[in-house]
Design a protein around this motif. Structure first.
Motif, short mmCIF file in Angstrom:
data_model
loop_
_atom_site.label_atom_id
_atom_site.label_comp_id
_atom_site.label_asym_id
_atom_site.label_seq_id
_atom_site.Cartn_x
_atom_site.Cartn_y
_atom_site.Cartn_z
N CYS A 97 -4.35 -38.75 9.98
CA CYS A 97 -5.24 -38.33 8.90
C CYS A 97 -4.54 -38.43 7.54
O CYS A 97 -3.40 -37.95 7.39
CB CYS A 97 -5.72 -36.90 9.13
N THR A 98 -5.22 -39.01 6.57
CA THR A 98 -4.61 -39.12 5.25
C THR A 98 -4.46 -37.77 4.57
O THR A 98 -3.71 -37.63 3.61
CB THR A 98 -5.46 -40.05 4.35
N LYS A 191 -13.73 -33.26 12.42
CA LYS A 191 -13.35 -33.67 11.08
C LYS A 191 -14.52 -34.15 10.24
O LYS A 191 -14.49 -34.05 9.01
CB LYS A 191 -12.26 -34.74 11.16
N SER A 192 -15.53 -34.67 10.89
CA SER A 192 -16.70 -35.16 10.18
C SER A 192 -17.77 -35.47 11.21
O SER A 192 -17.49 -35.52 12.41
CB SER A 192 -16.35 -36.44 9.39
N TYR A 198 -14.43 -40.92 10.21
CA TYR A 198 -13.35 -40.73 11.20
C TYR A 198 -12.39 -41.91 11.17
O TYR A 198 -11.17 -41.75 11.18
CB TYR A 198 -13.94 -40.56 12.60
N ARG A 199 -12.94 -43.11 11.18
CA ARG A 199 -12.09 -44.30 11.22
C ARG A 199 -11.30 -44.47 9.92
O ARG A 199 -10.12 -44.84 9.94
CB ARG A 199 -12.94 -45.54 11.51
N ARG A 200 -11.94 -44.18 8.81
CA ARG A 200 -11.30 -44.40 7.50
C ARG A 200 -10.26 -43.33 7.19
O ARG A 200 -9.18 -43.64 6.65
CB ARG A 200 -12.37 -44.44 6.41
N ILE A 201 -10.55 -42.08 7.48
CA ILE A 201 -9.68 -40.98 7.09
C ILE A 201 -8.68 -40.60 8.19
O ILE A 201 -7.52 -40.29 7.91
CB ILE A 201 -10.52 -39.74 6.70
N SER A 202 -9.13 -40.63 9.46
CA SER A 202 -8.29 -40.15 10.55
C SER A 202 -7.83 -41.23 11.51
O SER A 202 -6.99 -40.99 12.37
CB SER A 202 -9.04 -39.07 11.35
N HIS A 203 -8.39 -42.45 11.37
CA HIS A 203 -8.05 -43.57 12.24
C HIS A 203 -8.33 -43.25 13.71
O HIS A 203 -7.53 -43.50 14.60
CB HIS A 203 -6.59 -44.00 12.02
#
Length: 351
Positions: A97-98, A191-192, A198-203
């Motif tokens: 997660c970023t 997380k969302s 999910y893919r963009r922020i937490s991969h």
């Protein structure tokens, strides 16, 4: 307990419970990533290394953090309020997660952290010595140090100690169902409600996390859910309404939902702090969707963590930070235990 780095003293390494060999590589079966790991390499979690023909859990018995916490810090507000839990973590996480809040221990390999040597037997004995009724597997992603957690939790149950999992819930079905047999309570980080976020922020992806919630619900694990609100990322009213509608429609009406305030961390240092108004709006959306227990956490400006009866509205548990100052819920073995003393309504949880 001994302090040190990997390579000094006794090194506990256990073979992974979930993998197979294919084309000379170890294919990890623990989480949806399905990492294919070449000899000498490691998975995305950094803690599973393929060496000498075996996939090894290198963080086994080497926690990088050991502490005693109030159970409210997990956060769990309906699970033995006011009690203390023996908390531990090993390095590693299968998400990146970023906005990670504990990146110094979750986004590194076990050998890159300070650690103490604490095998499962000593975890249980340390918990007993600390007079804690529960052990919390927390701070990083306990599912990446699955074997260590499972062995600790199994011994803890034999000793009459309860187990708490604090996790992002990103795990495959078979290991999930096995761990549910030794876990008493969990807080899962949802997380969302968007797979793209999910893919963009937490991969990672959303579907496995929803599956984790459903499996834990059906397994009888006491469950609470946390949603960290990041301004401009996952806090739109439409997205929150979709999430709350899904929860209400899928058997989570009595599952406490925690909206948590975001502070800039890790790779999001310039993101704004979550406005209080956004947290209040999120809580209103959740209540309108029919959820009975909605909380606002990581804030001190408002009273967002008190428990009220969903039937009569009376205040039942008054909290300030991680401290409990009033608890009116009937406890013990009485016929009316776990109920509101004012109207008799059942208050879900372990009191």
């Amino acid at each position: 307990m001994k302090e040190g780095k990997y390579g000094s003293g006794r090194l506990f390494v256990k073979e992974s419970s979930w993998y197979h060999i294919e084309d000379g590589k170890a294919v990890c079966e623990l989480c949806p990533h399905g990492c294919r790991i070449a000899d000498g390499g490691h998975g995305l979690c950094r803690s599973r290394v393929f060496s000498e023909g075996k996939l090894r859990a290198t963080s086994y018995s080497h926690p990088c953090a050991v502490s005693i916490d109030p159970v409210e810090k997990k956060p769990l507000l309906h699970f033995h309020p006011g009690s203390q839990c023996f908390s531990l973590a090993s390095a590693g996480c299968n998400l990146s997660c970023t906005n990670c809040q504990n990146s110094e221990i979750s986004q590194v390999a076990p050998g890159e952290t300070q650690y103490v040597t604490l095998p499962p037997e000593e975890v249980v004995e340390s918990c007993k010595a600390s007079h804690c009724p529960s052990i919390a597997y927390t701070y990083t992603e306990p599912l990446t140090w699955y074997e260590y957690m499972y062995d600790c939790a199994s011994l803890a149950h034999e000793a009459g100690i309860e187990n708490i999992l604090v996790s992002a819930g990103y795990v495959n079905d078979e290991p999930l169902r096995r761990i549910c047999g030794v876990i008493d309570a969990a807080n899962i980080d949802l997380k969302s409600f968007s797979d793209e976020i999910y893919r963009r922020i937490s991969h990672g992806s959303l579907k496995p996390v929803l599956h984790t919630l459903e499996v834990m619900r059906d397994a009888g694990v006491w469950l609470e859910i946390t949603n960290l609100l990041i301004p401009g990322v996952n806090d739109s009213p439409e997205l929150l309404a979709s999430m709350c509608k899904w929860l209400a429609s899928n058997g989570f009406i009595d599952t406490p939902l925690h909206f948590s305030r975001f502070f800039p961390m890790y790779r999001m240092p310039d993101a704004p702090v979550t406005p209080l108004e956004s947290l209040v709006t999120a809580a209103d959306i959740a209540r309108k969707a029919g959820l009975h227990y909605v909380y606002i956490g990581n804030v001190y400006e408002i009273e967002g963590e008190n428990t009220s009866c969903p039937s009569c509205g009376k205040l039942l548990v008054r909290r300030d930070g991680f401290k409990v100052f009033e608890n009116h819920i009937v406890k013990g073995e009485a016929p009316d235990s776990g109920r509101c003393p004012f109207c008799g309504a059942e208050i879900n949880g372990s009191w």
